[in-house]
Motif scaffolding. Structure first.
Motif: not given
Length: 507
Positions: A334-335, A338, A370
């Motif tokens: 997810a990061n 992002l 995300a």
């Protein structure tokens, strides 16, 4: 205050976390690159991978011969036909990769504090005391105290399947090392990586050139993943080689950044390459662990601003053997999205992992979640500001198309293109909806005959733009991306002018 306000424009409600995820037509806008191999080469498994969200198939030539990969590719073609899901082909070069050769394929047990000799004599058998390697210059490249890492296929960092060595002494062409952790190496091939040491081997090896000019040309590959890219010159050399082959002059080159050398020359490499692959497995050995995230964030930002795809690797290693990722891995995926990553590359997880389809499915779901909270507004402003004024004609049209599509809540952006440049520029501004590219071939003549050129094998057409647009809209409806009463943004050339128009569909 203004900056903080921008960062919080998409507040995440706790209630939304408890709601089940809604299935979308697209599993995710982020692309998933799957490496095809022993556990993922049947028509059935590849079909499952395509349905789960794989849009690029990677063929890693570090192992397996061209016949093996050709068989896999033929199965991919059958799967694409049956699922009607498009999939690009990526050829991953070997490059200056150092390997331990284990011809007997017997598992090798290494004990902490014991000694092992690395030798360039490939005639010797691999044992717990001696490991033959494919490089004759190791003894000249390393010195006492240097760190060497050996792992199977792709580094997992697992203390039981990969080993850390410290150089104790150099004896002629042999390198004597002390083993730092007990581990068992299984399989026929282990990759060897020396931390922060220059390896005097060409980035595009003779073997790579042979594979590209035979297998690559025969299959008209879409992407070349250039392993161990260390300088901009590596990319230029590869591009020159591809252009001489004729059929591959449209093939995009993705520079794989795997060590300190590539990291040092990152800006120049980015200028030359079509995209970047951040090989976090190898980078995690060359860089201290606490620095890896910094490189990822800096590199992805630079790729975003240059409008070039950033691909992140090594995200769900544990899914090679498990049905679910760890919480840390799920957060990492997810990061990465992002941060602005465009694609996730799965290596061992699909190549030899037990759950290739499930891995792609879960990674796709994490990416989709995300994307729902990705701050597109902030990203759009930052990208426009970075480009500055005056914008180029194409850049202005692309950003206007994305802005219009977001403002009118369009379900899709349709772009007419011949080289793919317009579509890539639109993607640079991160629209929150899919982009359908309609390839309009260019007409060329050499006085004797007319021919069509385009980014793909485009069909020749005498149709008007309006009839081609209808075909695109019908395709969108059949695919389930476009419904009655939807708004659609169209970006096309009319004469010498570029036009962005908004269409509201009737029943």
């Amino acid at each position: 205050m203004q900056a903080n306000h921008l960062l919080l424009e998409e507040p995440i409600r706790m209630a939304s976390i408890l709601e089940p995820s809604k299935p979308n037509f697209f599993p995710a806008m982020s692309k998933i690159v799957g490496t095809l191999g022993p556990k993922s080469r049947s028509v059935e498994i590849i079909s499952g991978c395509l349905k789960a969200g794989m849009s690029v198939a990677r063929f890693d030539f570090s192992w397996g011969d061209t016949d093996y990969h050709q068989e896999t590719l033929e199965n991919l073609k059958k799967a694409v036909k049956s699922t009607k899901k498009l999939c690009a082909v990526m050829l991953d070069t070997v490059g200056p990769e150092l390997q331990v050769v284990n011809k007997s394929e017997r598992a090798i047990s290494l004990q902490a504090a014991a000694f092992v000799v690395l030798t360039p004599d490939q005639g010797k058998e691999a044992t717990s005391e001696i490991l033959p390697i494919n490089f004759g210059g190791l003894s000249k490249a390393v010195g006492k105290g240097d760190t060497i890492f050996i792992g199977q296929y792709l580094f997992t960092g697992s203390e039981t399947t990969s080993v850390w060595l410290e150089v104790a002494e150099v004896k002629g062409e042999d390198v004597v090392c002390v083993i730092k952790n007990s581990a068992t190496l299984a399989g026929s091939l282990f990759t060897l990586h020396i931390s922060q040491i220059h390896i005097d081997l060409p980035t595009l090896s003779d073997k790579d050139k042979e594979v590209i000019s035979t297998w690559g040309v025969r299959n008209n590959i879409d992407f070349l993943s250039l392993s161990y890219t260390r300088h901009a010159e590596d990319v230029r050399h590869a591009r020159d080689f591809l252009s001489k082959l004729g059929d591959l002059n449209q093939t995009q080159i993705f520079a794989k950044i795997e060590n300190i050398e590539g990291l040092t020359h990152f800006d120049e490499i980015l200028q030359e390459a079509d995209g970047i692959i951040l090989s976090r497995g190898n980078l995690g050995i060359d860089l201290p662990p606490e620095k890896v995230f910094l490189f990822q964030k800096a590199a992805v930002y630079k790729c975003n601003m240059a409008g070039k795809p950033a691909v992140v690797t090594r995200v769900v290693d544990s899914m090679t053997d498990n049905l679910r990722p760890t919480r840390a891995e799920a957060t990492d995926v997810a990061n990465a999205v992002l941060d602005g990553s465009d694609a996730i590359l799965l290596g061992a997880e699909t190549l030899r992992g037990l759950y290739p389809v499930e891995t792609i499915s879960i990674v796709g779901k994490i990416c989709a979640e995300a994307e729902k909270v990705f701050n597109q507004e902030l990203y759009f402003k930052r990208t426009g500001k970075y480009v500055g004024e005056p914008m180029s004609h194409l850049e202005s049209i692309a950003s206007s198309a994305v802005r219009a599509a977001i403002n009118v809540k369009a379900s899709v952006i349709i772009v007419f293109t011949s080289s793919g440049k317009a579509a890539r520029l639109i993607a640079k501004y991160r629209p929150t909806m899919p982009v359908i590219s309609v390839v309009i071939p260019r007409l060329k003549t050499n006085q004797l005959r007319w021919s069509f050129t385009g980014a793909f094998q485009a069909e020749s057409t005498n149709s008007t733009n309006e009839s081609v647009l209808k075909v695109a809209l019908d395709h969108g409806k059949v695919s389930g991306v476009i419904k009655s009463h939807d708004r659609v943004v169209v970006c096309q050339k009319v004469g010498d002018a570029s036009v962005v128009k908004i269409i509201e569909l009737e029943d």
